[in-house]
Design a protein around this motif. Sequence first.
Motif, PDB file in Angstrom:
ATOM      1  N   HIS A   1       0.836  -1.194   0.000  1.00 39.67           N
ATOM      2  CA  HIS A   1       0.000   0.000   0.000  1.00 39.67           C
ATOM      3  C   HIS A   1       0.880   1.256   0.000  1.00 39.67           C
ATOM      4  O   HIS A   1       0.583   2.233  -0.692  1.00 39.67           O
ATOM      5  CB  HIS A   1      -0.927  -0.003   1.226  1.00 39.67           C
ATOM      6  N   ALA A   2       1.960   1.225   0.760  1.00 41.39           N
ATOM      7  CA  ALA A   2       2.874   2.371   0.810  1.00 41.39           C
ATOM      8  C   ALA A   2       3.549   2.575  -0.541  1.00 41.39           C
ATOM      9  O   ALA A   2       3.768   3.716  -0.974  1.00 41.39           O
ATOM     10  CB  ALA A   2       3.911   2.168   1.899  1.00 41.39           C
ATOM     11  N   ASN A   3       3.887   1.488  -1.217  1.00 40.26           N
ATOM     12  CA  ASN A   3       4.507   1.612  -2.545  1.00 40.26           C
ATOM     13  C   ASN A   3       3.496   2.134  -3.566  1.00 40.26           C
ATOM     14  O   ASN A   3       3.842   2.875  -4.482  1.00 40.26           O
ATOM     15  CB  ASN A   3       5.074   0.271  -3.002  1.00 40.26           C
ATOM     16  N   ALA A   4       2.215   1.747  -3.444  1.00 39.97           N
ATOM     17  CA  ALA A   4       1.187   2.183  -4.375  1.00 39.97           C
ATOM     18  C   ALA A   4       0.825   3.645  -4.128  1.00 39.97           C
ATOM     19  O   ALA A   4       0.440   4.349  -5.054  1.00 39.97           O
ATOM     20  CB  ALA A   4      -0.045   1.308  -4.254  1.00 39.97           C
ATOM     21  N   ASN A   5       0.929   4.073  -2.895  1.00 38.55           N
ATOM     22  CA  ASN A   5       0.590   5.445  -2.538  1.00 38.55           C
ATOM     23  C   ASN A   5       1.880   6.165  -2.137  1.00 38.55           C
ATOM     24  O   ASN A   5       2.291   6.111  -0.992  1.00 38.55           O
ATOM     25  CB  ASN A   5      -0.420   5.430  -1.386  1.00 38.55           C
ATOM     26  N   PRO A   6       2.503   6.851  -3.074  1.00 40.56           N
ATOM     27  CA  PRO A   6       3.810   7.451  -2.795  1.00 40.56           C
ATOM     28  C   PRO A   6       3.755   8.577  -1.767  1.00 40.56           C
ATOM     29  O   PRO A   6       4.755   8.865  -1.129  1.00 40.56           O
ATOM     30  CB  PRO A   6       4.283   7.959  -4.146  1.00 40.56           C
ATOM     31  N   GLU A   7       2.605   9.218  -1.543  1.00 41.60           N
ATOM     32  CA  GLU A   7       2.559  10.311  -0.575  1.00 41.60           C
ATOM     33  C   GLU A   7       2.526   9.819   0.871  1.00 41.60           C
ATOM     34  O   GLU A   7       2.797  10.559   1.801  1.00 41.60           O
ATOM     35  CB  GLU A   7       1.352  11.209  -0.851  1.00 41.60           C
ATOM     36  N   TYR A   8       2.151   8.531   1.087  1.00 39.68           N
ATOM     37  CA  TYR A   8       2.114   7.972   2.452  1.00 39.68           C
ATOM     38  C   TYR A   8       3.488   7.464   2.822  1.00 39.68           C
ATOM     39  O   TYR A   8       4.053   6.636   2.135  1.00 39.68           O
ATOM     40  CB  TYR A   8       1.082   6.833   2.549  1.00 39.68           C
ATOM     41  N   LYS A   9       4.014   7.931   3.914  1.00 41.00           N
ATOM     42  CA  LYS A   9       5.299   7.476   4.424  1.00 41.00           C
ATOM     43  C   LYS A   9       5.091   7.057   5.876  1.00 41.00           C
ATOM     44  O   LYS A   9       4.772   7.874   6.742  1.00 41.00           O
ATOM     45  CB  LYS A   9       6.324   8.620   4.310  1.00 41.00           C
ATOM     46  N   GLU A  10       5.247   5.768   6.131  1.00 48.91           N
ATOM     47  CA  GLU A  10       5.097   5.238   7.485  1.00 48.91           C
ATOM     48  C   GLU A  10       6.282   5.670   8.330  1.00 48.91           C
ATOM     49  O   GLU A  10       7.428   5.621   7.881  1.00 48.91           O
ATOM     50  CB  GLU A  10       5.007   3.704   7.431  1.00 48.91           C
ATOM     51  N   SER A  11       6.005   6.087   9.544  1.00 45.27           N
ATOM     52  CA  SER A  11       7.091   6.541  10.415  1.00 45.27           C
ATOM     53  C   SER A  11       7.972   5.359  10.811  1.00 45.27           C
ATOM     54  O   SER A  11       7.549   4.198  10.764  1.00 45.27           O
ATOM     55  CB  SER A  11       6.525   7.213  11.668  1.00 45.27           C
ATOM     56  N   GLN A  12       9.175   5.661  11.196  1.00 43.94           N
ATOM     57  CA  GLN A  12      10.135   4.621  11.592  1.00 43.94           C
ATOM     58  C   GLN A  12       9.652   3.877  12.837  1.00 43.94           C
ATOM     59  O   GLN A  12       9.850   2.672  12.953  1.00 43.94           O
ATOM     60  CB  GLN A  12      11.516   5.258  11.842  1.00 43.94           C
ATOM     61  N   VAL A  13       9.000   4.581  13.741  1.00 50.53           N
ATOM     62  CA  VAL A  13       8.472   3.955  14.965  1.00 50.53           C
ATOM     63  C   VAL A  13       7.451   2.887  14.597  1.00 50.53           C
ATOM     64  O   VAL A  13       7.492   1.757  15.112  1.00 50.53           O
ATOM     65  CB  VAL A  13       7.856   5.016  15.900  1.00 50.53           C
ATOM     66  N   LEU A  14       6.530   3.212  13.701  1.00 57.35           N
ATOM     67  CA  LEU A  14       5.526   2.235  13.287  1.00 57.35           C
ATOM     68  C   LEU A  14       6.157   1.074  12.527  1.00 57.35           C
ATOM     69  O   LEU A  14       5.756  -0.075  12.685  1.00 57.35           O
ATOM     70  CB  LEU A  14       4.454   2.897  12.428  1.00 57.35           C
ATOM     71  N   THR A  15       7.121   1.375  11.701  1.00 51.90           N
ATOM     72  CA  THR A  15       7.817   0.314  10.955  1.00 51.90           C
ATOM     73  C   THR A  15       8.481  -0.661  11.909  1.00 51.90           C
ATOM     74  O   THR A  15       8.369  -1.879  11.760  1.00 51.90           O
ATOM     75  CB  THR A  15       8.865   0.927  10.002  1.00 51.90           C
ATOM     76  N   ASN A  16       9.155  -0.125  12.918  1.00 52.09           N
ATOM     77  CA  ASN A  16       9.813  -0.989  13.916  1.00 52.09           C
ATOM     78  C   ASN A  16       8.785  -1.781  14.728  1.00 52.09           C
ATOM     79  O   ASN A  16       8.990  -2.945  15.039  1.00 52.09           O
ATOM     80  CB  ASN A  16      10.692  -0.162  14.845  1.00 52.09           C
TER      81      ASN A  16
END
Length: 139
Positions: free
Chosen positions: A8-23
């Motif tokens: 979903h993040a790759n399909a929507n380039p304006e959305y950038k998940e924060s590093q905290v959420l990624t971790n």
Amino acid sequence: NHEAEKAHANANPEYKESQVLTNLHAAVHPADMYNPMMPNDYLAYRQRKENEFMQADLDRQAKKTMEMQKKLRDQIEEERQKALATGDVDKIIESRRLSAGIGGSDTGIGVSSMGRGRGRGRGMSNLPAWLVKKKQETE
């Protein structure tokens, strides 16, 4: 689920998940993920606590019963020693009858005023076998 978010993040380039959420998402293992079909840990915890409480109550009751039985055994042994020392079995039988609420030999055998359900039946003595045997030997 994590892969779907990446897609979903790759399909929507304006959305950038924060590093905290990624971790945070990377830290969740598939075995730890929420499953609504699995029982709730809190329910298992409450059941375990209830079982512990019931076990503690049973242990308390068993300990109390054991103490009462020990007192009764000690009392019987003391009476036995007293009977052997004095040789007066009739006196012990009479004290047993009075403590059980049964009338003395001169009043006849009566029923306890405390009600029914007290042993072998109406008006029957519940003396220990050694005391009955001693009484029969003296008669």
